[in-house]
Design a protein around this motif. Structure first.
Motif, mmCIF file in Angstrom:
data_model
loop_
_atom_site.group_PDB
_atom_site.id
_atom_site.type_symbol
_atom_site.label_atom_id
_atom_site.label_comp_id
_atom_site.label_asym_id
_atom_site.label_seq_id
_atom_site.Cartn_x
_atom_site.Cartn_y
_atom_site.Cartn_z
ATOM 1 N N LEU A 28 50.911 33.978 36.242
ATOM 2 C CA LEU A 28 50.300 35.306 36.309
ATOM 3 C C LEU A 28 51.427 36.320 36.366
ATOM 4 C CD1 LEU A 28 47.555 34.405 38.934
ATOM 5 C CD2 LEU A 28 47.505 34.137 36.437
ATOM 6 N N ARG A 29 51.545 37.135 35.331
ATOM 7 C CA ARG A 29 52.744 37.969 35.164
ATOM 8 C C ARG A 29 52.371 39.441 35.034
ATOM 9 N NH1 ARG A 29 57.459 36.778 30.598
ATOM 10 N NH2 ARG A 29 59.192 37.408 31.935
ATOM 11 N N PHE A 30 52.960 40.256 35.889
ATOM 12 C CA PHE A 30 52.792 41.707 35.844
ATOM 13 C C PHE A 30 54.187 42.306 35.709
ATOM 14 C CE2 PHE A 30 49.259 39.922 38.076
ATOM 15 C CZ PHE A 30 48.167 40.715 37.805
ATOM 16 N N LYS A 31 54.422 43.074 34.629
ATOM 17 C CA LYS A 31 55.770 43.587 34.417
ATOM 18 C C LYS A 31 55.711 44.991 33.829
ATOM 19 C CE LYS A 31 56.250 41.327 29.864
ATOM 20 N NZ LYS A 31 57.027 40.387 29.039
ATOM 21 N N THR A 40 57.187 35.978 43.171
ATOM 22 C CA THR A 40 58.193 37.031 43.293
ATOM 23 C C THR A 40 57.505 38.370 43.067
ATOM 24 O OG1 THR A 40 60.238 37.967 42.374
ATOM 25 C CG2 THR A 40 58.898 36.662 40.873
ATOM 26 N N ILE A 41 57.587 39.227 44.072
ATOM 27 C CA ILE A 41 57.029 40.578 43.994
ATOM 28 C C ILE A 41 58.159 41.550 44.246
ATOM 29 C CG2 ILE A 41 55.460 42.247 45.041
ATOM 30 C CD1 ILE A 41 53.570 39.993 45.689
ATOM 31 N N ALA A 42 58.402 42.432 43.289
ATOM 32 C CA ALA A 42 59.485 43.408 43.424
ATOM 33 C C ALA A 42 58.972 44.773 43.002
ATOM 34 C CB ALA A 42 60.690 42.998 42.578
ATOM 35 N N GLY A 43 58.495 45.538 43.983
ATOM 36 C CA GLY A 43 58.127 46.917 43.723
ATOM 37 C C GLY A 43 59.356 47.805 43.741
ATOM 38 N N GLY A 54 57.292 27.935 35.499
ATOM 39 C CA GLY A 54 58.484 28.486 36.119
ATOM 40 C C GLY A 54 58.150 29.204 37.407
ATOM 41 N N VAL A 55 57.473 30.349 37.280
ATOM 42 C CA VAL A 55 57.038 31.149 38.424
ATOM 43 C C VAL A 55 55.517 31.242 38.372
ATOM 44 C CG1 VAL A 55 57.218 33.360 39.622
ATOM 45 C CG2 VAL A 55 59.181 32.484 38.340
ATOM 46 N N ALA A 56 54.861 30.953 39.487
ATOM 47 C CA ALA A 56 53.394 30.998 39.479
ATOM 48 C C ALA A 56 52.881 32.434 39.413
ATOM 49 C CB ALA A 56 52.844 30.289 40.712
ATOM 50 N N ILE A 57 53.427 33.324 40.261
ATOM 51 C CA ILE A 57 52.997 34.730 40.306
ATOM 52 C C ILE A 57 54.245 35.600 40.267
ATOM 53 C CG2 ILE A 57 51.775 36.507 41.611
ATOM 54 C CD1 ILE A 57 50.289 34.205 43.058
ATOM 55 N N GLU A 58 54.310 36.503 39.306
ATOM 56 C CA GLU A 58 55.468 37.404 39.167
ATOM 57 C C GLU A 58 54.969 38.829 38.993
ATOM 58 O OE1 GLU A 58 58.936 36.551 36.397
ATOM 59 O OE2 GLU A 58 57.972 38.234 35.362
ATOM 60 N N ILE A 59 55.408 39.723 39.862
ATOM 61 C CA ILE A 59 55.039 41.137 39.772
ATOM 62 C C ILE A 59 56.310 41.962 39.924
ATOM 63 C CG2 ILE A 59 53.583 42.986 40.685
ATOM 64 C CD1 ILE A 59 51.821 40.831 41.968
ATOM 65 N N GLY A 60 56.660 42.767 38.919
ATOM 66 C CA GLY A 60 57.903 43.532 38.992
ATOM 67 C C GLY A 60 57.846 44.816 38.199
ATOM 68 N N ILE A 90 54.202 47.781 45.506
ATOM 69 C CA ILE A 90 53.097 46.982 44.987
ATOM 70 C C ILE A 90 52.030 46.933 46.073
ATOM 71 C CG2 ILE A 90 52.419 44.773 44.025
ATOM 72 C CD1 ILE A 90 54.538 46.248 42.361
ATOM 73 N N GLN A 91 50.782 47.306 45.725
ATOM 74 C CA GLN A 91 49.769 47.530 46.753
ATOM 75 C C GLN A 91 48.556 46.609 46.614
ATOM 76 O OE1 GLN A 91 48.691 51.773 46.880
ATOM 77 N NE2 GLN A 91 50.560 52.198 45.738
ATOM 78 N N ASN A 92 48.139 46.096 47.755
ATOM 79 C CA ASN A 92 46.855 45.405 47.880
ATOM 80 C C ASN A 92 46.741 44.209 46.925
ATOM 81 O OD1 ASN A 92 44.310 44.807 48.837
ATOM 82 N ND2 ASN A 92 43.269 46.254 47.489
#
Length: 476
Positions: A326-329, A418-421, A352-358, A427-429
């Motif tokens: 699940l990728r958010f970029k 990995t979450i990197a706001g 590789g990465v299950a959840i990625e938000i950046g 990154i919210q909620n």
């Protein structure tokens, strides 16, 4: 003992009932859920055989004019089915018209021309900016109630376009031009649906895209169903996304199986100043019952987020060997808000990465700077578009919020999350419910507010917990 046939029928009935219950539940929860997808299909059945218009199934004769003549004649008669005798047909860009179902039968293969001149330049949007770019192999532009269906194959033969890209990229990177190489090396998409409605793509096998495979742009009520995409044939092509949904609404993707070398299922809405100018969201999207194999992301949001991405339900998905699940970029010049995303009943194995938000994805690609020695007034128009600054800068800061992940089951990953706001945009909620992630290592969270693990566990082989910094309301 129950008769085996009766037992099988009973099991099938249980599955159908279970799926029906889930569909009813989702309709109750999201009042738009059953409004996605094509609502109309070409209803005329009169046949138009491309061979009657001069098409030759030898894999060598250029058939663009013959096939297009059949399509045009079909449309002129009010629509119908354009079909092929068994065999291989070499062609350049084709343009599907309203009322036409281009039916590519089981023993038919369309071969994409490897000559760029067979794909006429036209205004479009590519990778987030509006510019002139080659037409796709199959185009549905400004049409209604059209279809491309059948169990045949569209082999785009994209490898020469990959090779041209890699040669140019090696040269451009030495000159500080990584940010523009993807736009300078023109590569045809396989299918483009643009500014259209009630279009169905169904049951096709798509191979070796030169660039993106299926691009749904500025459109509404589109169905992509039962597509098999195999782009990693004889190499790994750059930017061979599977299905890209771009500033479009009420889209249904289901029962698809994608193996590619970039994002598998991807949602986009424009890049930087040009994307903010257009300001069209991607919204009301359902992706279900589908598989990603090799590729950059099972489901990816971005990096083109300028118009916003919202109201998305994705469920019953599998990732098998995908780079990211699940990728958010995005990037700090993109802007836009990604929100109200619901991801459910997802299985991953060897990712590789299950959840990625950046918010700062791939800086060498994401940020445009003109190196010394170039005259800003004399560069191509699309360079100028890419170099246009977002003013004020605050408009370029993206927002990711209100993302729900439920029943995510990961058998094996290198990293769980990995979450990197950013300091200016946390990154919210993010809520992760009823999930289990088996992983080599936990990962990290920085600049986030309200990341909640509810009845969920992360099991790292190295025993290291997820590290947290510059965040608040993080609950495991």
């Amino acid at each position: 003992m129950m008769n085996p046939k009766l037992l099988l029928l009973a099991l099938i009935s249980l599955v159908v009932i279970s799926c029906g219950e889930k569909e009813r539940s989702l309709k109750d929860e999201f009042d738009w859920y059953d409004k996605v997808g094509a609502k109309d299909f070409p209803d005329q059945k009169q046949p138009f055989l491309v061979n009657d218009f001069g098409a030759v199934a030898d894999g060598k004769t250029m058939n663009t004019k013959a096939i297009q003549s059949a399509i045009d004649a079909c449309a002129k008669q009010g629509g119908g089915v354009v079909s092929f005798n068994a065999g291989e047909y070499l062609t350049g860009s084709l343009f599907i018209k309203s009322g036409v179902n281009l039916w590519i039968g089981e023993k038919v293969t369309l071969l994409g021309s490897q000559n760029l001149e067979d794909y006429p330049d036209m205004p479009t949007r590519v990778a987030g900016i509006e510019m002139v770019w080659p037409a796709a192999l199959i185009n549905v532009i400004g049409q209604q109630k059209a279809a491309v269906t059948g169990k045949g194959v569209i082999h785009a033969q994209g490898k020469p376009f990959w090779e041209a890209y890699w040669r140019t990229r090696e040269e451009y990177e030495k000159r500080g031009l990584r940010w523009i190489v993807d736009y300078d090396v023109k590569r045809p998409r396989t299918i483009l649906v643009s500014e259209s409605s009630d279009v169905t793509l169904e049951d096709l096998t798509l191979k070796q895209a030169g660039f993106w495979t299926v691009h749904i742009l500025y459109s509404q009520n589109i169905t992509a169903k039962g597509l098999i995409i195999r782009n990693n044939l004889d190499g790994h092509g750059p930017s061979t996304d599977g299905i890209d949904i771009d500033s479009s609404s009420y889209i249904l993707v289901e029962n698809c199986d994608i193996d590619c070398n970039d994002d598998n299922f991807c949602l986009k809405s424009g890049r930087d100043a040009d994307g903010l100018r257009v300001n069209r969201p991607t919204e009301y999207v359902v992706i279900r019952n589908s598989i990603s194999r090799a590729g950059g992301g099972l489901i990816t949001f971005g990096s083109e987020t300028s118009g916003g991405i919202r109201h998305v339900v994705a469920h019953d998905l599998q990732a098998k060997g995908t780079g990211v699940g699940l990728r958010f970029k995005s990037a700090m010049t993109r802007g836009g808000t990604v929100e109200n995303i619901h991801l459910r009943d997802i299985q991953m194995d060897t990712v590789g990465v299950a959840i990625e938000i950046g918010l700062n994805w791939n800086p060498s690609y994401s940020y445009s700077e003109l190196p010394e020695g170039f005259d800003a007034d004399s560069v191509p128009d699309h360079w100028k578009t890419m170099l246009t600054r977002v003013v004020p800068k605050a408009l370029g800061i993206p927002t990711f919020k209100n993302i729900e992940i439920t029943n995510l089951q990961v058998q094996k990953s290198k990293m769980a999350i990995t979450i990197a706001g950013a300091e200016t945009s946390a990154i919210q909620n993010i809520r992760i419910k009823n999930s289990t992630i088996h992983t080599q290592t936990g990962g990290s969270i920085i600049f986030a507010e309200g990341v909640i693990f509810e009845n969920s566990v992360v099991i790292p082989e190295d025993g290291k917990e997820i590290s947290v910094g510059e965040s608040k309301e993080i609950k495991f």
